[in-house]
Write a protein that holds these residues in place. Structure first.
Motif, short mmCIF file in Angstrom:
data_model
loop_
_atom_site.label_atom_id
_atom_site.label_comp_id
_atom_site.label_asym_id
_atom_site.label_seq_id
_atom_site.Cartn_x
_atom_site.Cartn_y
_atom_site.Cartn_z
N ARG A 153 0.83 -1.19 0.00
CA ARG A 153 0.00 0.00 0.00
C ARG A 153 0.87 1.25 0.00
NH1 ARG A 153 -5.17 0.26 1.06
NH2 ARG A 153 -4.79 2.34 1.87
N GLY A 196 -0.53 6.71 3.60
CA GLY A 196 -1.83 7.35 3.70
C GLY A 196 -2.52 6.99 5.00
N VAL A 249 -5.27 5.19 5.69
CA VAL A 249 -5.66 3.79 5.88
C VAL A 249 -4.45 2.94 6.23
CG1 VAL A 249 -6.66 1.76 4.77
CG2 VAL A 249 -7.67 3.99 4.37
N TRP A 307 -12.48 2.95 6.60
CA TRP A 307 -11.91 3.84 5.58
C TRP A 307 -11.40 3.04 4.38
CZ3 TRP A 307 -13.25 8.55 5.42
CH2 TRP A 307 -13.53 9.27 6.59
N TRP A 308 -10.91 1.82 4.64
CA TRP A 308 -10.50 0.96 3.53
C TRP A 308 -11.70 0.62 2.66
CZ3 TRP A 308 -12.01 -4.16 2.54
CH2 TRP A 308 -11.29 -4.81 1.52
N GLN A 352 -14.36 2.50 2.20
CA GLN A 352 -14.65 3.70 1.40
C GLN A 352 -13.67 3.84 0.25
OE1 GLN A 352 -17.41 5.63 2.01
NE2 GLN A 352 -17.82 4.06 3.56
N GLU A 353 -12.42 3.52 0.52
CA GLU A 353 -11.38 3.56 -0.51
C GLU A 353 -11.69 2.56 -1.63
OE1 GLU A 353 -7.35 1.60 0.06
OE2 GLU A 353 -6.86 3.70 0.47
N GLN A 354 -12.12 1.35 -1.24
CA GLN A 354 -12.43 0.32 -2.22
C GLN A 354 -13.62 0.69 -3.10
OE1 GLN A 354 -9.36 -1.58 -2.14
NE2 GLN A 354 -10.94 -2.77 -3.13
N ALA A 360 -14.36 3.66 -4.09
CA ALA A 360 -13.83 4.58 -5.10
C ALA A 360 -13.01 3.84 -6.15
CB ALA A 360 -12.99 5.67 -4.43
N LEU A 361 -12.18 2.89 -5.69
CA LEU A 361 -11.35 2.12 -6.63
C LEU A 361 -12.21 1.25 -7.55
CD1 LEU A 361 -8.42 1.00 -4.30
CD2 LEU A 361 -8.31 2.66 -6.16
#
Length: 299
Positions: A65, A68, A70, A124-125, A127-129, A131-132
Motif C-alpha cells: 500500500r 496514507g 488507511v 476507511w479501507w 470507502q477507498e475500495q 472509489a477504486l
C-alpha cells in the motif's frame, strides 16, 4: 516481494520498532526468568506464531500500500495488537513481582485498542475500495480475477476476455467485438527500446479505457493487439466507436524519455457482432485475418 517499498514508510517502521522495543523493555526490566521446566512450550508456539504472523501482516500492508491514512491506521492497529501478543509470549518465560503485577493486568488493553483502530481503518479501507471499484469498472466485467491481469497494461489478458465473451454469447446478449492493432509497433520498439514500448502500451490502454462505456470491457489480446467487448450495441455503433478511438489515439502526443518532440502513432481496427451460430474462436480468427491483411496492404 519488493521489500525496498518499505522505505516509503520510514515513520511507520520507526513506530513498529518503537512498540516492539517497548514491549521487550517492559518485560526485561520488570520480569524474572522462570525455570526451563516451567515453560509451557505449546503456549510459546501458539502465542509466538501470533506475534510472527502479525509482523508479517504489518510488512504486507507496508509493501502493498502507498502511504496514507488507511495504511497508517492498519499498521498502528496491528502494532498495538502485536504489543499485547509480545507480552503474552514473554509471560511464558518470565514472572512478575507484586510491584510489577500491573503489567500482566494491562497487557490486553493495547490489543483492544488495536482492534478499535483496525476497525476504523477497515471502514476507511471500505470507502477507498468503493472509489477504486468505480475506477476499475471498465477494466472488469462482473468477475474479478487479478491473477489474469497483464503486468504491462494493467488490463485483463485474453483468457479473461474470452470467458466474458462466451458468457454473453451463451446468454444470447447482443454484443459487438472491436479489435485494435498498433501500426508498426515492432519498429517503435526498435527505435525507442522495449521499455518505452511498454510505457506506450500502458498509455494506449489507459486511453482505450477512457473511451469505454461503463459496461464495456477492454483487454490486451496479444502483443500490441487489444480487444474490446461491447454489450448491447449495434454493429454500426461499434464501427463508429472504433473509428473515433482510432482518431483519439492518432492525436495523442507521446514523448519518449526526456525528449520534447512528440511522437504520434496510429492504430487500425476491425469490428464484428457476437453471434451464437459462429464460435468465438472462428470470429476472432476472422478479425485477426482482417487486421493482418490491412497491415500488408498498408506496407
Amino acid at each position: 516481494m519488493d521489500f525496498s517499498l518499505l522505505t516509503r514508510h520510514r515513520g511507520l517502521l520507526a513506530f513498529v520498532v518503537l512498540v516492539l522495543g517497548l514491549a521487550v523493555t517492559l518485560c526485561v526490566t520488570n520480569g524474572q526468568l522462570k525455570d526451563i521446566a516451567e515453560v509451557e512450550w505449546l503456549d510459546v508456539v501458539g502465542e509466538g506464531s501470533i506475534c510472527l504472523l502479525t509482523l508479517c501482516w504489518i510488512t504486507a500492508v507496508m509493501i502493498s500500500r502507498p502511504p496514507g491514512k488507511v495504511t497508517a491506521l492498519l499498521v498502528a492497529g496491528l502494532s498495538f495488537f502485536n504489543f499485547s501478543a509480545m507480552l503474552d509470549v514473554f509471560d511464558e518465560f518470565t514472572f512478575y513481582s507484586d510491584a510489577a503485577h500491573w503489567l500482566s493486568v494491562v497487557e490486553s488493553i493495547p490489543a483492544a485498542m488495536g482492534m478499535i483502530v483496525m476497525s476504523i481503518a477497515l471502514y476507511w479501507w471500505h470507502q477507498e475500495q468503493l472509489a477504486l471499484n468505480k475506477q476499475l469498472q471498465r477494466r472488469e466485467m462482473w468477475y474479478r480475477a487479478h491473477d489474469q491481469i497483464d503486468v504491462i497494461t494493467q488490463l485483463y489478458r485474453a483468457d479473461y476476455w474470452r470467458a466474458r465473451a462466451m458468457e454473453l454469447q451463451e446468454q444470447g446478449v447482443k454484443a459487438a467485438v472491436v479489435v485494435l492493432d498498433i501500426n508498426d509497433f515492432s519498429q517503435f520498439n526498435l527505435r525507442y527500446g522495449h521499455a518505452e514500448g511498454d510505457r506506450f502500451l500502458k498509455e494506449i490502454s489507459q486511453l482505450i479505457v477512457m473511451n469505454l462505456r461503463a459496461v464495456d470491457l477492454a483487454c490486451r489480446y496479444a502483443g500490441d493487439r487489444f480487444v474490446i467487448l461491447m454489450p448491447e450495441i449495434a454493429a454500426e455503433e461499434a464501427s463508429e466507436f472504433a473509428r473515433q478511438l482510432e482518431c483519439s489515439i492518432r492525436n495523442v502526443a507521446f514523448r519518449s524519455g526526456g525528449q520534447t518532440t512528440a511522437i504520434f502513432h496510429s492504430v487500425r481496427s476491425v469490428s464484428a457482432q457476437l453471434q451464437q451460430q459462429v464460435t468465438l474462436a472462428e470470429m476472432m480468427a476472422g478479425l485477426n485475418r482482417q487486421l493482418d491483411e490491412t497491415s500488408r496492404q498498408a506496407a
